[in-house]
Design an enzyme around this catalytic site. Sequence first.
Site, short mmCIF file in Angstrom:
data_model
loop_
_atom_site.label_atom_id
_atom_site.label_comp_id
_atom_site.label_asym_id
_atom_site.label_seq_id
_atom_site.Cartn_x
_atom_site.Cartn_y
_atom_site.Cartn_z
N ASP A 21 0.84 -1.20 0.00
CA ASP A 21 0.00 0.00 0.00
C ASP A 21 0.88 1.26 0.00
O ASP A 21 0.61 2.23 -0.70
CB ASP A 21 -0.91 0.00 1.23
CG ASP A 21 -1.66 -1.33 1.35
OD1 ASP A 21 -2.41 -1.65 0.43
OD2 ASP A 21 -1.46 -2.04 2.36
N HIS A 57 -4.68 -3.26 6.59
CA HIS A 57 -4.48 -3.54 5.16
C HIS A 57 -5.82 -3.99 4.58
O HIS A 57 -6.10 -5.17 4.44
CB HIS A 57 -3.42 -4.62 4.95
CG HIS A 57 -3.40 -5.12 3.53
ND1 HIS A 57 -2.98 -4.34 2.47
CD2 HIS A 57 -3.80 -6.29 2.99
CE1 HIS A 57 -3.12 -5.02 1.35
NE2 HIS A 57 -3.62 -6.21 1.63
#
Length: 328
Positions: free
Chosen positions: A159, A187
């Site tokens: 990410d 996440h």
Amino acid sequence: AQVPVTVTVTGAAGQIGYALLFRIASGQLLGADVPVRLRLLEIPQAVKAAEGTAMELDDCAFPLLDSVDIFDDANQAFEGCNVALLVGARPRAKGMERGDLLEANGGIFKPQGEAINAGAAADVRVLVVGNPANTNALIAQSHAPDVPADRFNAMTRLDHNRALTQLAKKLGVSINDIRKLTIWGNHSATQYPDIFHAEVGGANAAKAVGDQSWIENEFIPTVAKRGAAIIEARGASSAASAANAAIDHVYDWVNGTPEDDWTSAAFPSDGSYGVPEGIISSFPAVSRNGRWEIVRGLDIDAFSRERIDASVQELVEERDTVKQLGLV
Ligand code: NAX
């Protein structure tokens, strides 16, 4: 010669495993002078495929690769392990509720935590990649009481890397000009990519963008939904980029992060930034002497506060669910 480091990879026959193992064996995980012993864990049905990958590893004649062993038993796979990459997980099947998903993964990460506790090396470091990564890491960690809790991490580096590129493209600058970006929280789609403390060529990145609507309506959703966009385009989920992020995470954890920058990693909270203690949340983090430290003292404005809290709330709910299921 240096003593080889033992690296255990679960889900080794999967697509991330296929992208990851060759990079580990070539020295990119730990350093170009560190020999590696690979121990691969798979479910019995996938052992043959893992053997095929091991044959290809042989065929690379990597100077740093000391050995490759394949197991379908967690206790054997984690024996003497210094670095564990927990990639294999149970994907969400059609119609599966979140509780079912967490329960199915508890069946994987509980015994793996126990096996790490029983047989891993004293310096073991564990990175969970398999989703839901943060809560899988919490399950494994809670079944390894003899291992310091902060050795259990979940991966938000993909990410982080995605966010770096989106921001660099927006500003028309190089990746190398951007520092101090943060992924906060889980996440998952609730993650919060934060550029309010990020710098571009030394100046504040959010000010350089100068467009709150881009941050809110383009940047944050693009980063948070990038996994789905990759599936849509490629017909398969992110694999090489996920493997790359795992390499980045472990390399930095072991070797340290650069001065005057930080990265994003999920590990047990010490209560900082209002994240309840013990929750495995992503933070702005530096690695010093082989340990992650949370970057302290950042001012969190109302916009960021709301987003961090929402993602952390999701983690708390996942924690409560696995608690009810008796998994932590
Ligand atoms: P694959 O389905 O290609 O491979 C998973 C492998 O794990 C399979 O070979 C399977 O046999 C094995 N496995 C299942 N249960 C196991 C067990 N108990 N012990 C050992 N091995 C076991 O998935 P892949 O694309 O490689 O993705 C793996 C995981 O990474 C998934 O959970 C996925 O959601 C997650 N991801 C996490 C990311 C992150 O940023 N944290 C990004 C990429 C990826 O989506």
